[in-house]
Design an enzyme around this catalytic site. Structure first.
Site, short mmCIF file in Angstrom:
data_model
loop_
_atom_site.label_atom_id
_atom_site.label_comp_id
_atom_site.label_asym_id
_atom_site.label_seq_id
_atom_site.Cartn_x
_atom_site.Cartn_y
_atom_site.Cartn_z
N GLY B 53 0.82 -1.20 0.00
CA GLY B 53 0.00 0.00 0.00
C GLY B 53 0.86 1.25 0.00
N SER B 54 0.38 2.32 -0.61
CA SER B 54 1.09 3.60 -0.54
C SER B 54 0.86 4.24 0.84
CB SER B 54 0.61 4.53 -1.66
OG SER B 54 1.01 4.01 -2.91
N GLY B 55 1.54 5.34 1.09
CA GLY B 55 1.43 6.00 2.38
C GLY B 55 2.61 5.71 3.29
N HIS B 56 3.53 4.84 2.82
CA HIS B 56 4.71 4.50 3.61
C HIS B 56 5.98 5.08 2.99
CE1 HIS B 56 2.03 1.81 5.63
NE2 HIS B 56 1.86 1.06 4.56
N LYS B 104 5.88 -7.72 2.62
CA LYS B 104 5.59 -7.46 4.03
C LYS B 104 4.38 -8.32 4.42
CE LYS B 104 4.98 -2.90 4.02
NZ LYS B 104 4.80 -2.74 2.57
N ASP B 109 -1.48 -8.24 0.99
CA ASP B 109 -0.24 -8.33 0.21
C ASP B 109 0.15 -9.78 -0.03
OD1 ASP B 109 0.15 -5.55 0.11
OD2 ASP B 109 1.22 -5.52 2.00
N HIS B 215 -0.19 1.14 9.76
CA HIS B 215 -1.47 1.64 9.24
C HIS B 215 -2.31 2.19 10.38
CE1 HIS B 215 -0.10 -1.81 6.80
NE2 HIS B 215 -0.30 -0.97 5.83
#
Lengths: 329, 329
Positions: B53-56, B104, B109, B215
């Protein structure tokens, strides 16, 4: 106040101790008075010495190392370092070719660096950086403030100094780069100075401070939150009106995070800025996106443009090895 | 919600467009399906492909380049990328020696990478990273979560792959490094997912979440705010109980900012962690301090330890050239 710290009074010393241990391949930390110096000096090279209040990390200590600064003096958070720090740093960094002080235009910094320049036993000159086009004078400043453009000055003048240029040449180049560099920022939240324990200013949930200073000083106006496109347009209009770059000018674009804004948003702002500039017939030839001149945990960002010529571009591209900026080495 | 963005639906695509322009010397951005690939591939080298996921940010796309990943698949914010992204990335990155997926441990995922591994027309293997020792299972996970330790796996396995090691060797090394890497974090504030528009969780003004996920998933306990020394002690007790490093063990210490915490605080936390480790007879041989695996604008940090041996240390020290990590090149 939520901060990773122990006692407020130990905030700076413990942070610097961690910094010094993490980067002891590149720098050494001196205490009493406090300054950070490049581990390996080059004999006969002009030494670049900067400094200012802490809380803007990685500025300045993060830029000590090959290709940039020779020493940096960290003051207490948002407080100028003292003249004795500057004198000691200059004397420890000088290897015979003199010292160039790189000073952000804040009244306290300017006064203390002037005092140090007179007191120290080293041939010296000063480059004053005043890139913030948001306001002409401010609560901390006579004239424009010095902000993230300082990193560009430190990078390219540091590169010139590595070539063996003399003090007058480094000073002249620094003055020229400072003149063709302009910045403006926007804040979404205030920072909290550890010793104060509360926010420096208050913003409503739907408000932003346009033209904010890196200590939370007021900008041009308090406004309703706007889109990234509207923000980049307002900042760039002001910057471009100052620099007046002809169509076709190649630019270095710095998108600087103020501390609390995620990298993904900075890239989005860069995308917006690039499109705006290209519509004006300007070319983004180089870029740097990240937190280089912060204001503690402030959310927000600043845009900096530097108009490139062959000399500035060449010195931007040279290798650098500092804790915060590293390439080609 | 205060974010540098235009429309929520365009957040990821505009951010990636900025990223791709800023780093087009190193990477290229593919669309439909979306992935980031190294600009220059090395024929016959095992390709490392990751994603999540994006945001990391900078994880994972910021670590595509020489010495680390060959491709990365960004999902929507905090959402797994799709199998077709992974299949396309793998096929675009493979140069004949096969693909190693670095995943991860999150249910979405894992499921999607398993599907991609079956679907894609490329010899492949998978390294699962589950370094977060805070909780055994969580809202997003069966088993331990994968967090900032992923960066260490990507760095050292990426280095091994550059030497021409085969897929089985890269997979075995990745598994081994993942096993000797452990992490735990603490949050001071929640992040805000753009599509949600509100905080993921709520913390009181004097509270922190110990063992938080990247998250915003719950950790071990909600606690009163504590000193940096107390926090590093609690995180390190748990990490060391997991890794059980004998006295004298050399460690790589990663202090990772979650997005909203200033660099000065991260150095302070590193200082605290180093002192704790040395009191236990452990040696900090390498370190990395910065925002490498973030949770949007969350304030807080995580600590990661990796027990070093000659092979891991050697591959940590090799040159790397990616948007977010660069040295020696």
């Amino acid at each position: 106040m939520k901060k990773l710290m122990n006692r407020v009074d130990d905030f700076l010393s413990e942070s610097l101790a961690g910094f010094a241990t993490a980067h002891d391949d590149v720098i050494t930390l001196h205490s009493e008075p406090v300054f950070v110096r490049r581990r390996q000096l080059t004999q006969g090279k002009v030494a670049l010495v900067s400094g200012g209040g802490s809380g803007h990390e990685p500025l300045h200590a993060g830029f000590v190392g090959y290709g940039m600064l020779d020493a940096a003096c960290p003051g207490q958070v948002f407080t100028s370092p003292t003249p004795d720090q500057m004198v000691s740093a200059a004397e420890a960094a000088d290897t015979g070719a003199g010292v160039l002080f790189v000073v952000k235009n804040y009244s306290g910094d300017v006064m203390n660096f002037e005092m140090a320049a007179e007191m120290c036993d080293v041939h010296n000159a000063t480059v004053l950086v005043n890139d913030d086009v948001a306001v002409e004078n401010s609560s901390h400043t006579t004239g424009r403030r010095g902000v993230a453009g300082t990193v560009i000055v430190e990078k390219v003048v540091g590169s010139l100094a590595e070539t063996g240029a003399n003090l007058a040449e480094c000073k002249a180049f620094g003055d020229r780069v400072a003149e063709c560099t302009a910045s403006m920022g926007v804040a979404f939240t205030s920072c909290i100075v550890p010793a104060a324990g509360t926010t420096t200013f208050r913003l409503g949930d739907d408000e932003m401070e346009v033209g904010v200073g890196i200590h939370g000083e007021p900008g041009r106006r308090r406004a309703k939150l706007a889109s990234a496109d509207a923000i980049s347009s307002e900042l760039l209009e002001t910057i471009v009106a100052d620099l007046e770059p002809p169509r076709g000018t190649e630019l270095l674009v710095l998108v600087n995070g103020l501390g609390g804004t995620p990298l993904g948003e900075l890239y989005l702002l860069f995308n917006s800025a690039r499109q705006w500039l290209e519509r004006r017939g300007l070319r983004v030839a180089r870029s740097l996106i990240g937190n280089v001149t912060t204001s503690l945990e402030m959310a927000g960002a600043s845009l900096t443009l530097c108009t490139l010529d062959d000399e500035i571009r060449r010195h931007w591209d040279t290798p650098v090895r500092t804790p915060a900026l590293r390439w080609g080495i």
